[in-house]
Design an enzyme around this catalytic site. Sequence first.
Site, PDB file in Angstrom:
ATOM      1  CB  THR A 134      -0.910   0.018   1.254  1.00  0.00           C
ATOM      2  OG1 THR A 134      -1.576   1.277   1.361  1.00  0.00           O
ATOM      3  CG2 THR A 134      -0.091  -0.196   2.518  1.00  0.00           C
ATOM      4  CG  ASP A 135      -1.165   4.912  -1.081  1.00  0.00           C
ATOM      5  OD1 ASP A 135      -1.729   4.289  -0.157  1.00  0.00           O
ATOM      6  OD2 ASP A 135      -1.776   5.721  -1.806  1.00  0.00           O
ATOM      7  CD  GLU A 136      -3.474   3.536   4.337  1.00  0.00           C
ATOM      8  OE1 GLU A 136      -3.327   3.663   5.570  1.00  0.00           O
ATOM      9  OE2 GLU A 136      -4.537   3.154   3.822  1.00  0.00           O
ATOM     10  CE1 TYR A 160      -3.147  -2.526   5.660  1.00  0.00           C
ATOM     11  CE2 TYR A 160      -3.322  -0.182   5.143  1.00  0.00           C
ATOM     12  CZ  TYR A 160      -3.211  -1.500   4.725  1.00  0.00           C
ATOM     13  OH  TYR A 160      -3.145  -1.796   3.386  1.00  0.00           O
ATOM     14  CE  LYS A 164       0.291  -4.727   3.055  1.00  0.00           C
ATOM     15  NZ  LYS A 164       0.137  -6.127   2.569  1.00  0.00           N
TER      16      LYS A 164
END
Length: 356
Positions: A134-136, A160, A164
Amino acid sequence: MKSTYLVTGGAGFIGSCFVLQRVKAGDNVINLDKLTYSGNLENLDEIKNAPNHVFVRGDIGDEQLVIELLEKYQPDAVVNFAAESHVDRSILDPDVFVKTNVLGTEVLLRVVKDWWKNLEEEKRNKFRFHHISTDEVFGTLSMDDPAFTEDTPFAPNSPYSASKASSDHFVRAYHETYGLPTVITNCSNNYGPRQFPEKLIPLMTLNALAGKALPIYGTGENIRDWLHVEDHCDAIYEVLRKGRAGQTYNVGGRAERNNLFIVNKICEILDEFKPRPDGKSYQEQISFVKDRLGHDLRYAINCSKIEKELGWKPKHNFEDGLKETVQWYLNNEDWVKNIQSGEYQKWIEKNYKERQ
């Protein structure tokens, strides 16, 4: 030549889209999914009788099961979608995100590495372990910051995204230490059919139709780059086919929109497709609630690397894709009814009751 893929998390939103694409294209897919709350076999109804799709219920942390699947089916690639993926849930229960996203991914990597190193040289060189991220992991951007690139330092701000980021580091480490031919894709916010209704677009669509409030965190100014799930899965396939081992590729939709815009647009679409009985706009149901903890202001993806190296570009225009997505939920009432289980309703109550 057709390929064989071991796909983990292939009954979830993005995973099921990839499985559907590959099975319909004639590839062989072994689909390993634990079927937690967001895994849904109804997502795979179109291929339930397909001879080239094998579904196995199980956990990526189950070493013996993964070994058996690798030995039996000899996949050309492992595609790891399996993850806990919702920020709000990670705030309420971080432990499960560590167990699945970090420990589960490491177990999967280790088992795959031990199997892979004993393959014949040609098959070993062609093999890929593709990790979906993810870009997060990159943190947050100001309104004026340039978009994330593959070289942007990690700065996760939620349990989260921290989980990741950790799993991404393990994937990289397995390539650097053991030579396992890994690739990572970091995607922006996905949308499209079959998305579990804890996410913004299906949640607001279904709340609106049910006559419920449309709760927007804070002022609704938070911006995300929106990527249609089918475009995302096309990108994953291109990376599997042509991506360089050890590389990371950012995948974005080139569609930055803030949350308030999204919700207003959903209301406009519903006003057109299924007007309220009283003739008023669904926008009257919009409410603003207390912001969530660690709510990143903006994400944006620079996807020029995958575009230049692999020739991939998003095909969906966001406004058209959003309209098609809302229409899908209107046309699939049975899917909606079946997925809105008691567990889901309990989570909605727990997450939003303190924000009014």
